[in-house]
Design a protein around this motif. Sequence first.
Motif, short mmCIF file in Angstrom:
data_model
loop_
_atom_site.label_atom_id
_atom_site.label_comp_id
_atom_site.label_asym_id
_atom_site.label_seq_id
_atom_site.Cartn_x
_atom_site.Cartn_y
_atom_site.Cartn_z
N VAL A 53 0.82 -1.21 0.00
CA VAL A 53 0.00 0.00 0.00
C VAL A 53 0.85 1.26 0.00
O VAL A 53 0.60 2.19 -0.77
N PHE A 54 1.87 1.31 0.84
CA PHE A 54 2.61 2.55 1.03
C PHE A 54 3.89 2.67 0.21
O PHE A 54 4.38 3.77 0.00
N LEU A 55 4.43 1.55 -0.27
CA LEU A 55 5.67 1.62 -1.03
C LEU A 55 5.49 1.26 -2.50
O LEU A 55 5.92 2.00 -3.38
N LEU A 56 4.88 0.12 -2.75
CA LEU A 56 4.79 -0.34 -4.14
C LEU A 56 3.72 0.38 -4.95
O LEU A 56 3.95 0.75 -6.10
N SER A 57 2.54 0.56 -4.39
CA SER A 57 1.46 1.18 -5.15
C SER A 57 1.79 2.59 -5.62
O SER A 57 1.55 2.92 -6.78
N PRO A 58 2.37 3.47 -4.78
CA PRO A 58 2.74 4.79 -5.29
C PRO A 58 3.78 4.73 -6.40
O PRO A 58 3.74 5.53 -7.33
N ARG A 59 4.69 3.77 -6.32
CA ARG A 59 5.71 3.64 -7.38
C ARG A 59 5.06 3.18 -8.69
O ARG A 59 5.45 3.64 -9.76
N LEU A 60 4.08 2.27 -8.58
CA LEU A 60 3.37 1.84 -9.78
C LEU A 60 2.58 3.00 -10.38
O LEU A 60 2.53 3.15 -11.60
N THR A 61 1.97 3.80 -9.53
CA THR A 61 1.22 4.96 -10.01
C THR A 61 2.14 5.93 -10.73
O THR A 61 1.83 6.41 -11.82
N ALA A 62 3.29 6.21 -10.13
CA ALA A 62 4.25 7.13 -10.75
C ALA A 62 4.76 6.56 -12.07
O ALA A 62 4.91 7.29 -13.05
N LEU A 63 4.99 5.26 -12.10
CA LEU A 63 5.46 4.62 -13.32
C LEU A 63 4.39 4.69 -14.42
O LEU A 63 4.70 4.95 -15.58
N ALA A 64 3.13 4.48 -14.02
CA ALA A 64 2.03 4.53 -14.98
C ALA A 64 1.83 5.94 -15.54
O ALA A 64 1.44 6.11 -16.69
N GLU A 65 2.12 6.95 -14.73
CA GLU A 65 1.97 8.34 -15.17
C GLU A 65 3.20 8.84 -15.91
O GLU A 65 3.24 9.98 -16.34
N GLY A 66 4.21 8.00 -16.02
CA GLY A 66 5.42 8.37 -16.75
C GLY A 66 6.33 9.32 -16.02
O GLY A 66 7.15 9.99 -16.63
N VAL A 67 6.20 9.39 -14.70
CA VAL A 67 7.01 10.30 -13.91
C VAL A 67 8.47 9.90 -13.96
O VAL A 67 9.35 10.73 -14.04
N ARG A 68 8.76 8.62 -13.93
CA ARG A 68 10.15 8.17 -14.01
C ARG A 68 10.21 6.90 -14.84
O ARG A 68 9.22 6.21 -15.04
N GLY A 69 11.39 6.58 -15.27
CA GLY A 69 11.60 5.38 -16.08
C GLY A 69 11.57 4.12 -15.23
O GLY A 69 10.88 4.06 -14.22
N SER A 70 12.34 3.15 -15.64
CA SER A 70 12.36 1.89 -14.91
C SER A 70 12.86 2.10 -13.49
O SER A 70 13.74 2.93 -13.24
N ASP A 71 12.31 1.36 -12.57
CA ASP A 71 12.62 1.51 -11.16
C ASP A 71 13.18 0.19 -10.63
O ASP A 71 12.42 -0.75 -10.40
#
Length: 163
Positions: A53-71
Amino acid sequence: MAHLLDNHVLLHLANASILTGIMLSAMTRWGFFRYWWVLTKFAITMSQLYAAVFLLSPRLTALAEGVRGSDPALLFATALMASAIAFQGWLSVAKPWKRTPWAEARLDVPPPPRSVICLVLLAPVLDWLLAEVVFGHAAPLFTTLTAIGYPIWRRVRLARRAS
């Protein structure tokens, strides 16, 4: 795609998984705190829930929005989560550790009524409907009520039987 799976599938499956684990502990002789392996599974499950909930989901959201490349941290965390799930499966089969020091001596747990089993199976479905139709986001209301309500109900029922 991972973001959509996370928000519309995995979230609900995680809630259902947690409920079944909690209810298996509540409805069987294994209990919540009687055996180290059950307590370990519970701790891993809760850690995974909060990590997701607090670590993975925000990273997936950011990745989906194109905020950053591969993580790379996302890949590592995903592998760690999968490994923890495999370890929990092994714990369920091997049951490697003995009872905890504070385990109750009594192990005779009466089987739950069929209505409780039906509620355990129905609660995740009702939560999914509530999330998709009413709120538009996850709302594990029935899951939470079932997980909290059944142990209380059983304790009251056993106390009445004893008196």
